[in-house]
Design a protein around this motif. Structure first.
Motif, PDB file in Angstrom:
ATOM      1  N   LYS A 267      -0.408  14.826   4.177  1.00  0.00           N
ATOM      2  CA  LYS A 267       0.746  15.270   3.389  1.00  0.00           C
ATOM      3  C   LYS A 267       1.346  14.050   2.716  1.00  0.00           C
ATOM      4  N   ASP A 268       1.530  14.163   1.423  1.00  0.00           N
ATOM      5  CA  ASP A 268       1.926  12.971   0.707  1.00  0.00           C
ATOM      6  C   ASP A 268       3.434  12.827   0.572  1.00  0.00           C
ATOM      7  N   LEU A 269       4.078  12.611   1.716  1.00  0.00           N
ATOM      8  CA  LEU A 269       5.520  12.406   1.714  1.00  0.00           C
ATOM      9  C   LEU A 269       5.862  11.077   1.055  1.00  0.00           C
ATOM     10  N   ARG A 270       4.969  10.103   1.296  1.00  0.00           N
ATOM     11  CA  ARG A 270       5.214   8.765   0.779  1.00  0.00           C
ATOM     12  C   ARG A 270       5.439   8.748  -0.735  1.00  0.00           C
ATOM     13  N   PRO A 492       4.717  -0.192   3.497  1.00  0.00           N
ATOM     14  CA  PRO A 492       4.283   0.639   4.626  1.00  0.00           C
ATOM     15  C   PRO A 492       4.695   2.086   4.447  1.00  0.00           C
ATOM     16  N   ASN A 493       4.088   2.932   5.237  1.00  0.00           N
ATOM     17  CA  ASN A 493       4.463   4.340   5.229  1.00  0.00           C
ATOM     18  C   ASN A 493       5.883   4.495   5.759  1.00  0.00           C
ATOM     19  N   TYR A 494       6.582   5.532   5.279  1.00  0.00           N
ATOM     20  CA  TYR A 494       7.937   5.774   5.804  1.00  0.00           C
ATOM     21  C   TYR A 494       7.836   6.276   7.229  1.00  0.00           C
ATOM     22  N   LYS A 495       8.717   5.764   8.093  1.00  0.00           N
ATOM     23  CA  LYS A 495       8.695   6.165   9.492  1.00  0.00           C
ATOM     24  C   LYS A 495      10.110   6.430   9.970  1.00  0.00           C
ATOM     25  N   LEU A 496      10.233   7.309  10.938  1.00  0.00           N
ATOM     26  CA  LEU A 496      11.528   7.461  11.594  1.00  0.00           C
ATOM     27  C   LEU A 496      11.709   6.273  12.525  1.00  0.00           C
TER      28      LEU A 496
END
Lengths: 703, 76
Positions: A267-270, A492-496
């Protein structure tokens, strides 16, 4: 630390969750120190592998390869080249991100070639399903010829397996290289290289040659032979390029058999978030909003704990004063040491809040986007995208701001940021500005709605920012520091963010500040106390002189005590010092009393108000500024018979405080961060000179 | 001559073999290999740096570096 402890080096690319894994393995058994002989912080922790076996885990800085381009990364190289039994790691734990396995395996393949037992921890495996990733673990183990553990450090999964793998790996035989760089590139060349020493693996020798980094354990003869390989630099470079490509070929071959990624599942949230955060308008709007929130929080959230700390230390001081017998030791405690410690502790709320925000921004991956947005603008002033954070947070306090420059990798850009950050208007300048503005600027409206006093304050903030940017530009043009202009930032990828990581980060940085800067602040506080409470014969006879003076006969007891205190100050070493510097500061419009305040407020700017309060024999109640203000307002310049704090003097003082580096804590932290006295001293004298010249001009032009 | 710096946003290219000598080792190690697919994801508001995706890595590099890396465009 016992002899049987396994020494584990933790290595991995940035953003692989290396710190999460370190935190999970070691818990609160962490220690931050300096690498011996090198000026970079080192994090170590003890991990209980089994009831009978401990490991000492060293968290090495995140790196993409062992070929270093920054100070942080050279630590990794140094650690791995060391062949000394005491210092070299027994086992290397490589952390890889399951999503970027290919790139992560490049570092792994280099490490494997060092022939040190290695465990590979593939992290963030909880993401595998969502990203459509599948791994043939047993085949991958076989192909890479290593222990592999799937972990999810955030969810505390697989940690026990990592510990078991470390133990197994430790007792296993010597590891064999993975890629064997020799055969593919130039067998003859690498055969000759290997001939030089049997004590090192071929790859270690190759790194010594390419990185020009020789461990202490190498003999002179071996070193000379290795240096001969450095003759042809272009050949070295070519071979390094070939080596990297060869490694990727091998990795691709292995991953083709063992690693599958179904891109349709990703899923391309980034890309959606990136569209907003790096948008040419919304990107800046969002960033400004974030800054506003941080800025507000540092002031709002910290004011209450800071007041409590302030009051608590006053009470402790008071308590000690009442319960210990009067004497020099009690005075040292109540006037030197306790306020000194208080002066350090009081910064904790601001530091903690600021680092909380910075840790969240880092953890989520947003910080890289800010760097992307700001890089071009900041580059014009010799800084880079990351410099904006220290500059903004400097409006609260320069100390956490300067600590935040650590994220800047280029030494020149970081140094410039450190040097100019104290120009931004920090909260300690506020009491000084407030009282001076109240004295010299009339409380009236301009254009019918703007408060003139507020406008002047705003201008002072603007002055701070402008001088920081200007100073950066000048330093950029004058500092001759060679740094590679090469710049690459991973997005980087978004992370919680993980609450645990953030708490560790905040606690660790706050601790580093308290113990690092604390020592120096404490020492200087004691010196200042000594100078203010000791003096020559006149000081010792001050009471006698005051009591016998006819003018003082009508004073009541309290007034008499104040008078004595004020005479004592005048005759103390620091008072004499004030008198001594009077000729120097006279052209600025100041007398010796202001001179004392300038000297004492070297500790911290807000001390200025308190010192003047003492000098003008006011009850030392910092909260009650009206009385201080009244006293200051009624102070007469004996030379002119007019007010001491007239417009030119007030303006001159404000300009002085805008530029002078009147902050011991900042000085201490700059020393800590630049690891030398050179830069803080240059900063101190540079800013003092600028302050002096500007105040001189201000006073002379206005009067 | 096409380089990474001449790509449009969203456009894809392949790093050419000839540019091997011009790619800094660091970038090579991060996945910018000859033959690798490069996508220009985003350009910073002041036209520098560039945000690229290459070999699975999302990187921001300065325009200066990007213009040294030659590519073959996907649709040529």
């Amino acid at each position: 630390m016992s002899k049987n402890d396994i020494k584990v080096a933790l290595i991995g690319n940035p953003n692989t969750g290396k710190t999460s894994l370190f935190n999970q393995l070691t818990g609160l058994n962490q220690k931050v120190g300096n690498y011996p002989g090198v000026t970079v912080d080192k994090k170590q922790g003890i991990s209980k592998l089994s009831p009978t076996q401990n490991a000492i885990i060293t968290d090495l800085p995140g790196t993409y390869s062992i070929n270093p381009t920054s100070l942080d990364e050279s630590i990794v190289l140094k650690t791995l080249l060391n062949n000394d039994i005491k210092a070299s790691p027994d086992v290397i734990l490589v952390v890889a991100d399951v999503e970027n396995l290919k790139r992560n395996l490049l570092l792994f393949s280099q490490i494997k070639d060092l022939e040190i037992p290695t465990v590979l921890a593939i992290n963030m495996v909880d993401q595998m399903d969502r990203k459509g990733i599948s791994i043939d673990l047993s085949l991958l183990k076989e192909e890479l010829n290593t222990e592999i553990v799937l972990v999810s450090a955030r969810k505390n999964e697989g940690i026990k397996a990592v510990k078991e793998a470390i133990i197994r790996c430790h007792v296993a035989a010597k590891a064999s290289p993975l890629c064997g760089i020799n055969s593919k590139i130039d067998p003859d060349y690498f055969y000759k290289l290997k001939e030089i020493s049997p004590n090192y693996s071929l790859y270690q020798l190759w790194l010594m040659v390419t990185q020009n980094n020789f461990p202490e354990t190498i003999t002179k003869e071996e070193k000379e032979k290795l240096l001969a390989f450095k003759q042809d630099i272009s050949k070295l470079k070519k071979y390094q390029h070939k080596e990297t490509i060869y490694r990727y070929q091998e990795i691709n071959k292995i991953l083709k058999k063992t690693y599958l990624i179904d891109k349709s599942k990703a899923k391309d949230l980034r890309s959606k978030l990136d569209k907003i955060f790096t948008h040419k308008i919304f990107g800046y709007v969002f960033f400004s909003l974030i800054l506003l929130v941080i800025f507000q929080s540092i002031f709002d959230w910290s004011s209450m704990p800071m007041d409590i700390i302030d009051a608590t230390f006053a009470q402790i001081s008071d308590f000690v004063n009442r319960n210990l017998p009067a004497g020099v030791f009690t005075d040292l405690l109540t006037q030197g040491i306790i306020p000194g410690i208080g002066g350090v502790i009081i910064f904790i709320p601001q530091i903690a809040i600021l680092f909380l925000f910075i840790a969240v921004l880092e953890e989520t991956g947003y910080m890289s986007r800010v760097v992307f947005l700001m890089d071009k603008i900041m580059r014009r002033f010799g800084m880079n995208g990351k410099s904006i954070i220290p500059l903004i947070s400097g409006t609260a306090c320069a100390i956490p701001a300067i600590m935040a420059t650590r994220t800047i990798s280029s030494w020149k850009e970081r140094l410039i940021t450190i040097l100019v950050t104290p120009f931004t208007t920090c909260s300690a300048r506020l009491p000084v500005y407030a009282i001076l503005i109240a004295l010299i600027i009339p409380d009236k409206k301009v254009f019918g709605f703007l408060n003139l006093q507020g406008l002047v304050l705003l201008l002072l903030y603007f002055l701070g920012f402008a001088s920081a940017i200007l100073a950066a530009y000048i330093l950029h043009k004058t500092l001759k520091i060679k740094t590679k202009s090469f710049f690459v930032v991973e997005m980087p990828n978004y992370k919680l963010p993980s609450v645990k990581n953030i708490l560790f980060e905040v606690v660790e940085k706050t601790k580093a500040f308290v113990f690092g800067a604390g020592k120096i602040i404490l020492a200087l506080s004691i010196v200042l106390w000594f100078l203010a409470s000791n003096g020559g014969s006149d000081y010792k006879n001050a009471e006698q002189i005051v009591v016998t003076n006819v003018d003082n006969q009508n004073l009541n007891d309290e007034e008499l005590q104040q008078k004595i205190a004020s005479v004592k100050l005048e005759k103390s070493y620091i008072g004499v010092l004030g008198k001594t510097i009077e000729p120097v500061i006279k052209p600025l419009g100041y007398d010796w009393k202001i001179g004392i305040a300038l000297i004492t407020s070297f500790a911290a700017r807000e001390v200025f108000v308190g010192t003047l309060a003492t000098i003008y024999s006011v009850e030392a109640d910092d909260e009650d500024t009206t009385t201080i203000k009244q006293k200051m307002a009624s102070e007469i310049n004996p030379d002119t018979g007019k007010k001491r704090f007239n417009f030119p003097v007030g303006m001159s003082l404000m300009v002085f405080y805008a530029f002078a580096m009147q902050c011991m804590a900042t000085l201490a932290i700059v020393k800590r961060e630049t690891k030398s006295w050179k830069w803080p001293l240059i900063q101190l004298f540079g800013m003092a000179l600028l302050a002096y010249v500007s105040s001189l001009l201000t006073y002379q032009i206005l009067s | 001559m096409s380089t990474i710096a001449t790509l449009n946003i969203g456009e894809i290219g392949y790093i050419s073999e000839e540019s091997l000598d011009f790619i800094p080792l660091k970038l090579l190690e991060m996945g910018c290999l000859p033959g690798a697919e490069v996508k220009l994801v985003q350009i910073a508001p002041l036209k520098d740096p560039l945000y690229i995706c290459v070999n699975g890595s999302h990187l921001a590099i300065r325009k200066e570096t990007a213009s040294q890396i030659q590519i073959l465009k996907a649709n040529n």
